[in-house]
Motif scaffolding. Structure first.
Motif, PDB file in Angstrom:
ATOM      1  N   LEU A  43       0.828  -1.209   0.000  1.00 47.47           N
ATOM      2  CA  LEU A  43       0.000   0.000   0.000  1.00 47.47           C
ATOM      3  C   LEU A  43       0.859   1.254   0.000  1.00 47.47           C
ATOM      4  O   LEU A  43       0.618   2.189  -0.770  1.00 47.47           O
ATOM      5  CB  LEU A  43      -0.923   0.008   1.216  1.00 47.47           C
ATOM      6  N   PHE A  44       1.864   1.268   0.874  1.00 46.28           N
ATOM      7  CA  PHE A  44       2.718   2.457   0.943  1.00 46.28           C
ATOM      8  C   PHE A  44       3.530   2.624  -0.344  1.00 46.28           C
ATOM      9  O   PHE A  44       3.713   3.747  -0.832  1.00 46.28           O
ATOM     10  CB  PHE A  44       3.657   2.358   2.145  1.00 46.28           C
ATOM     11  N   GLY A  45       4.007   1.498  -0.897  1.00 50.81           N
ATOM     12  CA  GLY A  45       4.746   1.565  -2.148  1.00 50.81           C
ATOM     13  C   GLY A  45       3.890   2.077  -3.299  1.00 50.81           C
ATOM     14  O   GLY A  45       4.331   2.914  -4.094  1.00 50.81           O
ATOM     15  N   LEU A  46       2.650   1.573  -3.389  1.00 51.24           N
ATOM     16  CA  LEU A  46       1.736   2.054  -4.426  1.00 51.24           C
ATOM     17  C   LEU A  46       1.447   3.540  -4.257  1.00 51.24           C
ATOM     18  O   LEU A  46       1.385   4.291  -5.236  1.00 51.24           O
ATOM     19  CB  LEU A  46       0.428   1.262  -4.378  1.00 51.24           C
ATOM     20  N   PHE A  47       1.269   3.951  -3.015  1.00 48.99           N
ATOM     21  CA  PHE A  47       1.002   5.373  -2.757  1.00 48.99           C
ATOM     22  C   PHE A  47       2.163   6.238  -3.243  1.00 48.99           C
ATOM     23  O   PHE A  47       1.954   7.250  -3.937  1.00 48.99           O
ATOM     24  CB  PHE A  47       0.764   5.590  -1.260  1.00 48.99           C
ATOM     25  N   MET A  48       3.377   5.874  -2.913  1.00 50.22           N
ATOM     26  CA  MET A  48       4.538   6.692  -3.284  1.00 50.22           C
ATOM     27  C   MET A  48       4.746   6.709  -4.798  1.00 50.22           C
ATOM     28  O   MET A  48       5.017   7.769  -5.387  1.00 50.22           O
ATOM     29  CB  MET A  48       5.793   6.160  -2.579  1.00 50.22           C
ATOM     30  N   ILE A  49       4.620   5.539  -5.435  1.00 52.31           N
ATOM     31  CA  ILE A  49       4.861   5.483  -6.876  1.00 52.31           C
ATOM     32  C   ILE A  49       3.751   6.218  -7.633  1.00 52.31           C
ATOM     33  O   ILE A  49       4.021   6.970  -8.581  1.00 52.31           O
ATOM     34  CB  ILE A  49       4.974   4.019  -7.349  1.00 52.31           C
ATOM     35  N   ARG A  50       2.495   6.032  -7.219  1.00 48.82           N
ATOM     36  CA  ARG A  50       1.410   6.731  -7.899  1.00 48.82           C
ATOM     37  C   ARG A  50       1.456   8.238  -7.624  1.00 48.82           C
ATOM     38  O   ARG A  50       0.970   9.034  -8.437  1.00 48.82           O
ATOM     39  CB  ARG A  50       0.055   6.153  -7.484  1.00 48.82           C
ATOM     40  N   LEU A  51       2.017   8.629  -6.501  1.00 45.49           N
ATOM     41  CA  LEU A  51       2.222  10.054  -6.261  1.00 45.49           C
ATOM     42  C   LEU A  51       3.160  10.638  -7.317  1.00 45.49           C
ATOM     43  O   LEU A  51       2.898  11.715  -7.886  1.00 45.49           O
ATOM     44  CB  LEU A  51       2.800  10.266  -4.854  1.00 45.49           C
ATOM     45  N   VAL A  52       4.226   9.912  -7.609  1.00 45.40           N
ATOM     46  CA  VAL A  52       5.183  10.372  -8.624  1.00 45.40           C
ATOM     47  C   VAL A  52       4.543  10.382 -10.008  1.00 45.40           C
ATOM     48  O   VAL A  52       4.682  11.348 -10.772  1.00 45.40           O
ATOM     49  CB  VAL A  52       6.445   9.481  -8.608  1.00 45.40           C
ATOM     50  N   THR A  53       3.834   9.324 -10.362  1.00 44.51           N
ATOM     51  CA  THR A  53       3.222   9.262 -11.695  1.00 44.51           C
ATOM     52  C   THR A  53       2.110  10.299 -11.848  1.00 44.51           C
ATOM     53  O   THR A  53       1.929  10.863 -12.937  1.00 44.51           O
ATOM     54  CB  THR A  53       2.663   7.854 -11.958  1.00 44.51           C
ATOM     55  N   THR A  54       1.371  10.576 -10.784  1.00 42.05           N
ATOM     56  CA  THR A  54       0.342  11.614 -10.842  1.00 42.05           C
ATOM     57  C   THR A  54       0.963  12.976 -11.098  1.00 42.05           C
ATOM     58  O   THR A  54       0.490  13.751 -11.941  1.00 42.05           O
ATOM     59  CB  THR A  54      -0.473  11.651  -9.532  1.00 42.05           C
ATOM     60  N   LEU A  55       2.039  13.273 -10.388  1.00 38.65           N
ATOM     61  CA  LEU A  55       2.728  14.547 -10.588  1.00 38.65           C
ATOM     62  C   LEU A  55       3.299  14.650 -11.997  1.00 38.65           C
ATOM     63  O   LEU A  55       3.206  15.696 -12.644  1.00 38.65           O
ATOM     64  CB  LEU A  55       3.852  14.695  -9.552  1.00 38.65           C
ATOM     65  N   ALA A  56       3.872  13.554 -12.484  1.00 43.97           N
ATOM     66  CA  ALA A  56       4.479  13.577 -13.818  1.00 43.97           C
ATOM     67  C   ALA A  56       3.432  13.815 -14.901  1.00 43.97           C
ATOM     68  O   ALA A  56       3.647  14.607 -15.825  1.00 43.97           O
ATOM     69  CB  ALA A  56       5.220  12.268 -14.072  1.00 43.97           C
ATOM     70  N   CYS A  57       2.294  13.151 -14.795  1.00 44.22           N
ATOM     71  CA  CYS A  57       1.272  13.268 -15.838  1.00 44.22           C
ATOM     72  C   CYS A  57       0.535  14.602 -15.755  1.00 44.22           C
ATOM     73  O   CYS A  57       0.357  15.295 -16.767  1.00 44.22           O
ATOM     74  CB  CYS A  57       0.283  12.108 -15.733  1.00 44.22           C
ATOM     75  N   PHE A  58       0.116  14.982 -14.561  1.00 42.09           N
ATOM     76  CA  PHE A  58      -0.633  16.229 -14.415  1.00 42.09           C
ATOM     77  C   PHE A  58       0.265  17.442 -14.632  1.00 42.09           C
ATOM     78  O   PHE A  58      -0.163  18.447 -15.215  1.00 42.09           O
ATOM     79  CB  PHE A  58      -1.270  16.290 -13.034  1.00 42.09           C
ATOM     80  N   GLY A  59       1.504  17.360 -14.187  1.00 44.31           N
ATOM     81  CA  GLY A  59       2.419  18.482 -14.352  1.00 44.31           C
ATOM     82  C   GLY A  59       2.933  18.662 -15.761  1.00 44.31           C
ATOM     83  O   GLY A  59       3.490  19.716 -16.089  1.00 44.31           O
ATOM     84  N   SER A  60       2.745  17.667 -16.618  1.00 41.89           N
ATOM     85  CA  SER A  60       3.261  17.749 -17.986  1.00 41.89           C
ATOM     86  C   SER A  60       2.465  18.692 -18.869  1.00 41.89           C
ATOM     87  O   SER A  60       2.939  19.086 -19.936  1.00 41.89           O
ATOM     88  CB  SER A  60       3.260  16.349 -18.616  1.00 41.89           C
ATOM     89  N   GLY A  61       1.254  19.061 -18.459  1.00 44.31           N
ATOM     90  CA  GLY A  61       0.405  19.897 -19.299  1.00 44.31           C
ATOM     91  C   GLY A  61      -0.550  19.105 -20.153  1.00 44.31           C
ATOM     92  O   GLY A  61      -1.213  19.671 -21.030  1.00 44.31           O
ATOM     93  N   ALA A  62      -0.654  17.803 -19.919  1.00 41.65           N
ATOM     94  CA  ALA A  62      -1.590  16.972 -20.673  1.00 41.65           C
ATOM     95  C   ALA A  62      -3.026  17.354 -20.327  1.00 41.65           C
ATOM     96  O   ALA A  62      -3.317  17.725 -19.193  1.00 41.65           O
ATOM     97  CB  ALA A  62      -1.355  15.498 -20.355  1.00 41.65           C
ATOM     98  N   PRO A  63      -3.937  17.276 -21.290  1.00 44.68           N
ATOM     99  CA  PRO A  63      -5.343  17.559 -20.989  1.00 44.68           C
ATOM    100  C   PRO A  63      -5.944  16.454 -20.132  1.00 44.68           C
ATOM    101  O   PRO A  63      -6.171  15.336 -20.599  1.00 44.68           O
ATOM    102  CB  PRO A  63      -6.003  17.628 -22.375  1.00 44.68           C
ATOM    103  N   GLY A  64      -6.190  16.750 -18.884  1.00 41.74           N
ATOM    104  CA  GLY A  64      -6.726  15.753 -17.964  1.00 41.74           C
ATOM    105  C   GLY A  64      -6.764  16.314 -16.557  1.00 41.74           C
ATOM    106  O   GLY A  64      -6.055  17.274 -16.233  1.00 41.74           O
ATOM    107  N   GLY A  65      -7.592  15.736 -15.710  1.00 40.02           N
ATOM    108  CA  GLY A  65      -7.786  16.234 -14.358  1.00 40.02           C
ATOM    109  C   GLY A  65      -6.984  15.482 -13.330  1.00 40.02           C
ATOM    110  O   GLY A  65      -6.238  14.539 -13.639  1.00 40.02           O
ATOM    111  N   VAL A  66      -7.169  15.883 -12.079  1.00 42.95           N
ATOM    112  CA  VAL A  66      -6.400  15.278 -10.992  1.00 42.95           C
ATOM    113  C   VAL A  66      -7.317  14.804  -9.863  1.00 42.95           C
ATOM    114  O   VAL A  66      -6.834  14.210  -8.897  1.00 42.95           O
ATOM    115  CB  VAL A  66      -5.349  16.288 -10.459  1.00 42.95           C
TER     116      VAL A  66
END
Length: 470
Positions: free
Chosen positions: A328-351
């Motif tokens: 659970l903690f590993g998934l949380f940390m990795i998905r935190l990084v992937t969420t930041l990478a995708c949302f911060g890239s400027g792609a059309p999509g929400g958070v």
């Protein structure tokens, strides 16, 4: 002549009063009549958006089902995801830069009168660009595009029917935002409260505007349910009321989420700044970033599917206790990084949806940990998962009531209102005490600052051109 004219003026007064009354109530009546059409069109558009994304994902799953991931399949999935993502980035860069990201800061700016609503280009770019990036497997939500498209529908109708009243135009844009969120999450109350609470600095609250918002959200939800069904979007068991002795733990969880929310918001801005430096606003680099992200998440779809997508499908698994504490903690940390990478890239999509998944993962982790530390409390980890969904939303967006209503409507867990209230209150208070600001307010200020800097640079270049020519 003066005395004869007085009765005549007295007789004309009622007529003038009626005309004045009709003139003053013409615009509110028009707004109320247009609001159900805003809800209908926004509901159809956002539901179609939802169906289109599912169709892309189902097609890919059809390729992968029952087959070993050989080189041909890997190449097909990676290439298709890369092209889909690059297509979304291309549309945003070439045709509607304001469609990047969730689009909610743009709508808040429009309601505040500092950003335009170019619906004729935002709607198609957000629709097809969002289908591309979200369908490619990037960690993005559907709610941001739905809110922006819904608001654009509201502005479109004001232009079509040539509504000149500024108050009416403002109301229909806000009504479209509520309709978009209601259709995205099948959550009419959350859609209404999102406009009233999160957009409170911009929303002009009055009897007509709130009625229009409610009407649009109702019609959009009916439209969605007519096409997609009435079940809960996130199927979770109905948890019983939590023991009163464990309520203090929910407050602790809320305080932790307050700190996480402040950190998350700062990391979002830092990530966006990093991507801006990476591509330098050059079209080729921007599209290359999109293609690279699509390829990466295409490969992850094959080998690490839990780390891809908006995360709604992950929520029931986490809440049911299908993962160990470390997982659970590993998934949380990795998905935190992937969420930041995708949302911060400027792609059309929400958070929104990725945040709900993050809140579920950390909430379940905290609940399971408390269950081991306090075995006599009869703790159910799933209740902390539900509370975590609302807490992270409250800490980042700074809209606790909207977060509570959203979680309840998504999961149908009405008996968890009390722990949700405690957790979201703790998260909001902690975030405020740490000096955190709402995510969309930060992003709007960042966008306005960039626009101002660009305008100043243009003026400086023009002045240098004039001085050199003279």
């Amino acid at each position: 002549m003066t005395t004869e004219s007085l009765p005549q003026k007295t007789k004309e007064q009622p007529t003038k009063l009626v005309r004045r009354f009709l003139a003053s109530h013409k615009s509110p009546l028009t707004v109320l009549c247009l609001s159900p059409f805003v809800g209908l069109l926004a509901g159809l558009l956002c539901t179609g958006f939802d169906i289109a994304i599912d169709a892309v994902m189902d097609t890919r799953e059809g390729w992968m089902s029952g087959r070993e991931p050989g080189w041909e399949m890997i190449s097909l999935v990676v290439l298709s995801s890369s092209l889909l993502s690059a297509f979304g980035f291309l549309l945003v860069n070439r045709f509607a830069p304001e469609a990047a990201g969730s689009g909610i800061p743009e709508i808040e700016g429009a309601l505040d009168g500092v950003r335009p609503v170019r619906w004729w280009r935002v709607i198609p770019v957000k629709f097809f660009g969002g289908v591309g990036t979200i369908g490619a497997g990037l960690v993005l939500g559907r709610e941001g595009p739905s809110v922006q498209m819904g608001s654009s529908v509201g502005r479109m109708l004001t232009d079509i029917f040539r509504l000149k009243d500024d108050e009416g135009r403002h109301t229909l844009v806000a009504s479209g935002a509520a309709a978009g969120l209601a259709a995205a999450f099948n959550a009419p109350l959350a859609g209404i409260m999102f406009v009233v609470e999160e957009m409170r600095p911009q929303f002009r609250y009055n009897l007509v505007s709130i009625k229009a918002v409610i009407i649009a959200a109702i019609v959009a939800t009916i439209t969605y349910r007519s096409l997609q069904g009435q079940g809960a979007m996130i199927p979770l068991p109905s948890y019983p009321p939590v023991p009163l002795s464990s309520l203090g733990l929910f407050l602790v969880l809320g305080l932790l989420f307050g700190a996480i929310g402040v950190l998350f918001n700062r990391l979002v801005v830092m990530t966006m700044d990093g991507f801006d430096r990476l591509h330098g606003h050059k079209t080729s680099r921007f599209i290359a970033v999109g293609a690279f992200l699509g390829a990466v998440f295409g490969a992850m779809l094959l080998f690490l599917p839990k780390l891809t997508g908006e995360g709604v499908a992950l929520i029931p698994d986490a809440a049911h206790g299908d993962f160990a504490l470390t997982a659970l903690f590993g998934l949380f940390m990795i998905r935190l990084v992937t969420t930041l990478a995708c949302f911060g890239s400027g792609a059309p999509g929400g958070v929104f949806a990725p945040m709900l998944a993050l809140g579920t993962l950390f909430g379940t982790f905290f609940g399971m940990l408390c269950g081991e530390l306090f075995p006599g409390m009869d703790i159910t980890a799933g209740t902390f998962a539900v509370a975590g969904m609302g807490a992270l939303f409250a800490a980042t967006v700074r809209a606790p009531i909207t977060g509570i209503l959203l979680v309840i409507e998504l999961t149908h867990n009405y008996d968890l209102i009390l722990p949700l209230l405690i957790t979201t209150l703790g998260a909001t208070m902690a975030a405020q005490a740490m000096g955190g600001k709402p995510i969309y307010s930060q992003l709007l200020q960042r966008s306005l600052a960039k626009q101002k800097a660009k305008e100043a640079q243009t003026i400086e270049q023009d002045e240098q051109g004039v001085s050199s020519s003279s």
